[in-house]
Design an enzyme around this catalytic site. Structure first.
Site, PDB file in Angstrom:
ATOM      1  N   LYS A 141       0.842  -1.189   0.000  1.00 34.67           N
ATOM      2  CA  LYS A 141       0.000   0.000   0.000  1.00 34.67           C
ATOM      3  C   LYS A 141       0.884   1.248   0.000  1.00 34.67           C
ATOM      4  O   LYS A 141       2.076   1.178   0.302  1.00 34.67           O
ATOM      5  CB  LYS A 141      -0.919  -0.002   1.220  1.00 34.67           C
ATOM      6  CG  LYS A 141      -2.007  -1.075   1.173  1.00 34.67           C
ATOM      7  CD  LYS A 141      -2.973  -0.915   2.338  1.00 34.67           C
ATOM      8  CE  LYS A 141      -4.104  -1.911   2.262  1.00 34.67           C
ATOM      9  NZ  LYS A 141      -5.092  -1.742   3.361  1.00 34.67           N
ATOM     10  N   HIS A 149      -3.019 -11.112   2.066  1.00 37.21           N
ATOM     11  CA  HIS A 149      -4.369 -11.333   2.578  1.00 37.21           C
ATOM     12  C   HIS A 149      -5.094 -12.333   1.690  1.00 37.21           C
ATOM     13  O   HIS A 149      -5.137 -12.163   0.470  1.00 37.21           O
ATOM     14  CB  HIS A 149      -5.174 -10.029   2.587  1.00 37.21           C
ATOM     15  CG  HIS A 149      -4.694  -9.031   3.586  1.00 37.21           C
ATOM     16  ND1 HIS A 149      -5.472  -7.972   4.023  1.00 37.21           N
ATOM     17  CD2 HIS A 149      -3.521  -8.920   4.249  1.00 37.21           C
ATOM     18  CE1 HIS A 149      -4.790  -7.252   4.891  1.00 37.21           C
ATOM     19  NE2 HIS A 149      -3.598  -7.805   5.046  1.00 37.21           N
ATOM     20  N   GLU A 168     -10.725 -14.719   6.789  1.00 37.46           N
ATOM     21  CA  GLU A 168      -9.603 -13.947   6.269  1.00 37.46           C
ATOM     22  C   GLU A 168      -8.320 -14.440   6.942  1.00 37.46           C
ATOM     23  O   GLU A 168      -8.243 -14.478   8.171  1.00 37.46           O
ATOM     24  CB  GLU A 168      -9.766 -12.459   6.528  1.00 37.46           C
ATOM     25  CG  GLU A 168      -8.601 -11.647   5.957  1.00 37.46           C
ATOM     26  CD  GLU A 168      -8.655 -10.169   6.314  1.00 37.46           C
ATOM     27  OE1 GLU A 168      -8.671  -9.348   5.394  1.00 37.46           O
ATOM     28  OE2 GLU A 168      -8.673  -9.862   7.516  1.00 37.46           O
TER      29      GLU A 168
END
Length: 252
Positions: A141, A149, A168
């Protein structure tokens, strides 16, 4: 005398009041608990699979790629806040369809290659179905955040039958986890309004953490002769020497 509770009153958006009996509140509570129960069981299934991999690595290969595993199921308050923020219809069917991170497992690994390898080993199991993958290790990011993820569907067998539960799973190194924990504390302290100079420092820290991961993995490879597992015949799933590779993102 019967032990009855007075009815509860709540205000609707147009300021008209509605009455909810104690029995109805208990029924809503029980239904909510049953809803979250499936996610808790799904989370436990993933934890069990990871625990088996960890123990097998330790016993057979004298190497443990998993440093730590943590897990959580979203609290009712956190789930309600996310439902409101995302504009999801407040019914269980809509929540189940729209929110896939109600159950979460975080796997902290020694090295970047371990994160990818554990992802491959977990998702290669024939009762695991990959829903989505976001590789923030290969594509961090903008703030420097790195982690792999994956939303996976895992079967849970209840008395009423089999249900597939989304969980998750996050894979990250120790350095990535330390950075993410610090970033979370800073954002919480400043209520997301973090000063620009702190954001710059966080990005620098993320770059330093990435450099540390690379150096430590390089040293680890030198110590073990370029491999990840203990010396001797390499198992079929042993990662090849060289830079960490991205996971198999396309899976049926």
């Amino acid at each position: 005398m019967a032990n009855t509770a007075p009815p509860a009153h709540a205000a609707t958006p147009d300021d008209t009041s509605i009455t909810v009996s104690a029995a109805e509140l208990r029924e809503l509570r029980d239904e909510f608990e049953r809803f979250l129960m499936e996610y808790r069981f799904g989370m436990q299934e993933v934890q069990t699979k990871l625990g088996i991999l960890r123990d097998e690595f330790q016993l057979v290969h004298d190497y443990n790629p998993i440093e730590h595993v943590s897990s959580r199921v979203k609290s009712p308050d956190s789930l309600v806040e996310k439902v409101q923020r995302k504009g999801v219809e407040p019914d269980f069917a809509s929540i189940r369809e729209s929110i896939t991170d109600i159950a979460g497992v975080r796997v902290t690994c020694s090295f970047v290659a371990d994160a990818y390898r554990l992802y491959d080993l977990l998702t290669a199991q024939d009762d695991i179905r990959v829903i989505t993958v976001k590789d923030y290790i290969a594509n961090p990011k903008s703030n420097g955040y790195k982690s792999l993820h994956a939303i996976v569907a895992v079967p849970v067998f209840l008395s009423s039958g089999r249900v597939e539960v989304p969980v998750e799973v996050q894979f990250r190194t120790i350095a990535m986890d330390f950075w993410a924990s610090l970033e979370h504390k800073i954002y919480y302290k400043y209520d997301t309004n973090v000063p620009a100079e702190l954001l710059d420092s966080l990005k620098d820290a993320a770059d330093t953490a990435a450099e540390l991961d690379e150096r430590m993995e390089r040293l680890h490879g030198e110590i073990r002769g370029g491999g990840i597992v203990a010396p001797g015949p390499a198992p079929a799933f042993a990662p090849a020497p060289g830079p960490a590779r991205p996971p198999r993102l396309m899976r049926a």
